[in-house]
Design a protein around this motif. Structure first.
Motif, PDB file in Angstrom:
ATOM      1  N   PHE A 106       7.011 -40.441  14.715  1.00  0.00           N
ATOM      2  CA  PHE A 106       8.024 -41.009  15.617  1.00  0.00           C
ATOM      3  C   PHE A 106       7.430 -41.470  16.937  1.00  0.00           C
ATOM      4  CE2 PHE A 106       7.973 -36.761  17.436  1.00  0.00           C
ATOM      5  CZ  PHE A 106       8.207 -36.989  18.783  1.00  0.00           C
ATOM      6  N   LYS A 107       6.222 -40.993  17.272  1.00  0.00           N
ATOM      7  CA  LYS A 107       5.574 -41.364  18.526  1.00  0.00           C
ATOM      8  C   LYS A 107       5.362 -42.877  18.648  1.00  0.00           C
ATOM      9  CE  LYS A 107       4.458 -36.964  19.766  1.00  0.00           C
ATOM     10  NZ  LYS A 107       4.646 -36.107  18.602  1.00  0.00           N
ATOM     11  N   ASP A 138      -0.763 -36.801  16.776  1.00  0.00           N
ATOM     12  CA  ASP A 138       0.087 -37.969  16.585  1.00  0.00           C
ATOM     13  C   ASP A 138       0.226 -38.880  17.804  1.00  0.00           C
ATOM     14  OD1 ASP A 138       0.516 -37.275  13.942  1.00  0.00           O
ATOM     15  OD2 ASP A 138       2.165 -35.938  14.453  1.00  0.00           O
ATOM     16  N   PRO A 248      13.115 -31.238  14.966  1.00  0.00           N
ATOM     17  CA  PRO A 248      11.927 -30.393  15.137  1.00  0.00           C
ATOM     18  C   PRO A 248      11.391 -30.582  16.554  1.00  0.00           C
ATOM     19  CG  PRO A 248      11.703 -31.883  13.240  1.00  0.00           C
ATOM     20  CD  PRO A 248      12.896 -32.332  14.028  1.00  0.00           C
ATOM     21  N   THR A 249      11.086 -29.506  17.227  1.00  0.00           N
ATOM     22  CA  THR A 249      10.805 -29.600  18.664  1.00  0.00           C
ATOM     23  C   THR A 249       9.554 -28.860  19.092  1.00  0.00           C
ATOM     24  OG1 THR A 249      13.153 -29.723  19.095  1.00  0.00           O
ATOM     25  CG2 THR A 249      11.799 -29.104  20.935  1.00  0.00           C
ATOM     26  N   ASN A 251       7.559 -30.180  22.671  1.00  0.00           N
ATOM     27  CA  ASN A 251       7.687 -30.444  24.104  1.00  0.00           C
ATOM     28  C   ASN A 251       9.085 -30.898  24.505  1.00  0.00           C
ATOM     29  OD1 ASN A 251       5.341 -29.887  25.631  1.00  0.00           O
ATOM     30  ND2 ASN A 251       4.266 -31.510  24.527  1.00  0.00           N
ATOM     31  N   LEU A 252      10.009 -30.932  23.588  1.00  0.00           N
ATOM     32  CA  LEU A 252      11.386 -31.359  23.862  1.00  0.00           C
ATOM     33  C   LEU A 252      11.494 -32.845  24.200  1.00  0.00           C
ATOM     34  CD1 LEU A 252      13.069 -28.571  26.074  1.00  0.00           C
ATOM     35  CD2 LEU A 252      13.917 -29.437  23.904  1.00  0.00           C
ATOM     36  N   GLY A 253      10.465 -33.629  23.878  1.00  0.00           N
ATOM     37  CA  GLY A 253      10.515 -35.055  24.201  1.00  0.00           C
ATOM     38  C   GLY A 253      11.531 -35.770  23.335  1.00  0.00           C
ATOM     39  N   ASN A 254      11.361 -35.641  22.036  1.00  0.00           N
ATOM     40  CA  ASN A 254      12.237 -36.285  21.082  1.00  0.00           C
ATOM     41  C   ASN A 254      13.675 -35.749  21.199  1.00  0.00           C
ATOM     42  OD1 ASN A 254      13.053 -37.734  18.840  1.00  0.00           O
ATOM     43  ND2 ASN A 254      11.982 -36.428  17.367  1.00  0.00           N
ATOM     44  N   MET A 303       3.744 -29.238  17.274  1.00  0.00           N
ATOM     45  CA  MET A 303       4.774 -28.495  18.011  1.00  0.00           C
ATOM     46  C   MET A 303       4.222 -27.180  18.567  1.00  0.00           C
ATOM     47  SD  MET A 303       8.072 -29.422  15.598  1.00  0.00           S
ATOM     48  CE  MET A 303       8.217 -27.812  14.933  1.00  0.00           C
ATOM     49  N   CYS A 353       7.208 -33.314   6.140  1.00  0.00           N
ATOM     50  CA  CYS A 353       5.950 -32.893   6.766  1.00  0.00           C
ATOM     51  C   CYS A 353       6.169 -31.468   7.285  1.00  0.00           C
ATOM     52  CB  CYS A 353       5.544 -33.855   7.882  1.00  0.00           C
ATOM     53  SG  CYS A 353       6.333 -33.531   9.479  1.00  0.00           S
ATOM     54  N   HIS A 355       6.295 -30.232  10.184  1.00  0.00           N
ATOM     55  CA  HIS A 355       7.193 -30.175  11.350  1.00  0.00           C
ATOM     56  C   HIS A 355       8.638 -30.345  10.914  1.00  0.00           C
ATOM     57  CE1 HIS A 355       3.235 -31.725  12.272  1.00  0.00           C
ATOM     58  NE2 HIS A 355       3.305 -30.990  13.379  1.00  0.00           N
ATOM     59  N   THR A 380       9.981 -36.285  11.540  1.00  0.00           N
ATOM     60  CA  THR A 380       9.137 -36.782  12.630  1.00  0.00           C
ATOM     61  C   THR A 380       7.840 -37.447  12.184  1.00  0.00           C
ATOM     62  OG1 THR A 380       8.350 -34.515  12.852  1.00  0.00           O
ATOM     63  CG2 THR A 380      10.047 -35.227  14.396  1.00  0.00           C
ATOM     64  N   ALA A 381       7.337 -37.101  11.009  1.00  0.00           N
ATOM     65  CA  ALA A 381       6.088 -37.735  10.558  1.00  0.00           C
ATOM     66  C   ALA A 381       6.067 -37.788   9.041  1.00  0.00           C
ATOM     67  CB  ALA A 381       4.863 -36.974  11.064  1.00  0.00           C
ATOM     68  N   PHE A 386      -0.632 -34.948   6.844  1.00  0.00           N
ATOM     69  CA  PHE A 386      -1.038 -33.535   6.900  1.00  0.00           C
ATOM     70  C   PHE A 386      -1.479 -33.069   5.525  1.00  0.00           C
ATOM     71  CE2 PHE A 386       2.234 -34.645   9.918  1.00  0.00           C
ATOM     72  CZ  PHE A 386       1.579 -34.398  11.107  1.00  0.00           C
TER      73      PHE A 386
HETATM   74  C1  LIG Z   1       5.100 -34.764  18.601  1.00  0.00           C
HETATM   75  C2  LIG Z   1       5.649 -34.268  17.336  1.00  0.00           C
HETATM   76  C3  LIG Z   1       6.698 -33.325  17.303  1.00  0.00           C
HETATM   77  C4  LIG Z   1       7.250 -32.693  18.552  1.00  0.00           C
HETATM   78  O1  LIG Z   1       7.895 -33.620  19.371  1.00  0.00           O
HETATM   79  P1  LIG Z   1       8.307 -33.190  20.854  1.00  0.00           P
HETATM   80  O2  LIG Z   1       8.796 -34.438  21.465  1.00  0.00           O
HETATM   81  O3  LIG Z   1       7.060 -32.681  21.504  1.00  0.00           O
HETATM   82  O4  LIG Z   1       9.340 -32.126  20.743  1.00  0.00           O
HETATM   83  C5  LIG Z   1       7.217 -32.970  16.081  1.00  0.00           C
HETATM   84  N1  LIG Z   1       6.728 -33.475  14.944  1.00  0.00           N
HETATM   85  C6  LIG Z   1       5.722 -34.356  14.921  1.00  0.00           C
HETATM   86  C7  LIG Z   1       5.217 -34.863  13.626  1.00  0.00           C
HETATM   87  C8  LIG Z   1       5.138 -34.791  16.117  1.00  0.00           C
HETATM   88  O5  LIG Z   1       4.126 -35.661  16.102  1.00  0.00           O
END
Ligand SMILES: *Cc1c(COP(=O)(O)O)cnc(C)c1O
Length: 432
Positions: A106-107, A138, A248-249, A251-254, A303, A353, A355, A380-381, A386
């Motif tokens: 998702f990054k 990621d 899935p968390t 840093n709480l960014g997403n 995470m 994945c 996470h 998220t990925a 992985f």
């Molecule tokens: C970065 C990441 C997370 C965590 O996201 P945050 O924004 O840090 O909570 C979860 N899953 C995957 C695959 C990531 O790359």
């Protein structure tokens, strides 16, 4: 729209959007937040279906009056040029797949958006800027892909040697040209410490222009809200219901992006937080005491966070976050991640994945507790990132998506580095 730091309660130091994007962190060490929250009105979105169109409408008030405003449509179209998929996976459960971008996590949304914004802000004659990122996998790849060959920018990635999967390492080292990856003989925390030291090194910043692209950047927070808006509208239109999300968390960014929408009246009933064995958030919601701890290594390593960097934004948006019933978070250890992953693959033919498996585990707990409502799980990925964790568990090879295959086709090379700061400085100055 102006932006303030979470620590500037008197609102004495306003920043424009462009300034906030360039700065990353506010000068007082706080995180940028908008001066007001535009309220959701469903009529604003009539006839809007695609992610770029919804994104443009959602972000319009935040861009108002800024130098970037004229470019917003173009930025949304270019940044979000890959699909978001919503897939039903079980009765009352669907997955929001955020991994169809160039580096399969998702990054990519935030990194591409930030790179395009910073590119538009560049002026003729500006010195070339270096984006510094510390990564556990990621983020570094997404930022590298987003800035690759972008004139006026370089990226320097620091990652912990041996602590990311072989495929992740390849995704960090395969770009070349304006991108360089440093494999550091240390941990992720060492990498982050080196980056922070460089970003606050006045002398170094006199000789080069440095930028950060980490998870607290407004340029990542805002675009991440767009895919939740897309999912919420789809859900409202097809089921007439608000969204219930499991995210899935680390840093709480997403998750903060989903919470931003919830706070502005979007049809999002709940954002449940799924963590790995790093328990700081579940403990906080349970005890109301915030106790950052050193990160514990897990198989969901993106995470592995002991002090979520977006926590200040959470408190700004939800000052009563710890109050009963406001938010919930659960922690899942590696054993539970493994069994959940295998179980969903075998029984439902869906492979998350590691996470995303935390979010699936949380869905399992909700179901076991009698909750049969509709939930949307944020993926998220792509699991193929992985392989070293997933393949031995399943006893089979997993298919590689075209995005990852394209990275694997490129030759990869990284520069070894120790944790000695002077060595980093020399490497940065060597070929800016
Ligand atoms: C970065 C990441 C997370 C965590 O996201 P945050 O924004 O840090 O909570 C979860 N899953 C995957 C695959 C990531 O790359």
């Amino acid at each position: 729209m102006r932006f303030f730091s979470t620590r500037d309660l008197a609102r004495e130091r306003p920043a424009t959007l462009s300034q906030a994007l360039g700065a990353g962190l506010a000068a007082d060490g706080g995180l940028f937040v908008p001066e007001s929250l535009p309220r959701f009105d469903p009529a604003d979105y009539d006839g809007l279906e695609t992610l770029p169109d919804i994104a443009e409408r959602l972000l319009r008030p935040f861009f108002e009056g800024d130098a970037l405003q004229p470019y917003l449509t173009e930025i949304c179209t270019e940044a979000f040029n890959f699909p978001v998929e919503l897939k039903p996976v079980a009765e009352g459960a669907e997955v929001l797949e955020l991994f169809h971008g160039p580096t399969a996590a998702f990054k990519d949304f935030g990194a591409r958006f930030l790179a395009l914004c910073l590119g538009k802000l560049r002026r003729e004659g500006d010195r070339s800027a270096l984006v510094l990122v510390a990564t556990s996998g990621d983020t570094g790849a997404a930022v590298a892909a987003a800035f690759h060959r972008q004139p006026g920018f370089g990226v320097r990635i620091l990652y912990p040697d041996g602590l990311v999967s072989a495929r992740q390492a390849h995704g960090l080292e395969c770009w070349g040209e304006n991108i360089e990856a440093f494999r550091v003989a240390g941990t992720f925390d060492d990498c982050q410490h080196l980056v922070k030291t460089a970003l606050s090194d006045r002398q170094l910043r006199e000789s080069m222009s440095l930028l950060s692209a980490n998870s607290i950047s407004l340029g990542r927070w805002l675009p991440q809200a767009c895919y939740y808006a897309f999912a919420a509208l789809r859900n409202l239109r097809s089921h007439g219901e608000p969204l219930r999300l499991i995210v899935p968390t680390g840093n709480l960014g997403n998750a903060m992006a989903a919470l931003l929408l919830k706070a502005t009246g979007w049809p999002i009933e709940e954002v449940a937080l799924a963590c790995n064995a790093n328990q700081v958030l579940p403990d906080y919601f349970e005890t109301a005491a915030y106790q950052p701890a050193p990160a514990k290594p897990t198989i969901a390593n993106a995470m592995d966070v002991g002090a979520p960097s977006n926590f200040e934004r959470l408190l700004w948006l939800f000052p009563e976050a710890h109050a009963e019933g406001q938010l919930r978070a659960r922690s899942y250890d590696d054993g539970r991640i493994r069994s959940t992953l295998v179980d969903w693959h075998r029984r439902r033919h869906y492979l998350p994945c590691p996470h995303t498996a935390c979010a699936f585990a949380m869905l399992g707990d909700l179901r076991a507790g009698g909750d049969d409502r509709r939930w949307t799980i944020c993926a998220t990925a792509h699991p193929a990132k992985f392989e070293a964790i997933v393949e031995p568990l399943l006893g089979e090879q997993i298919e590689v998506p075209p995005t990852i295959a394209a990275m694997l086709e490129r030759a990869a090379t990284g520069t070894p580095l120790t944790t000695d700061y002077a060595e980093l400085v020399a490497a940065l100055l060597r070929n800016q």
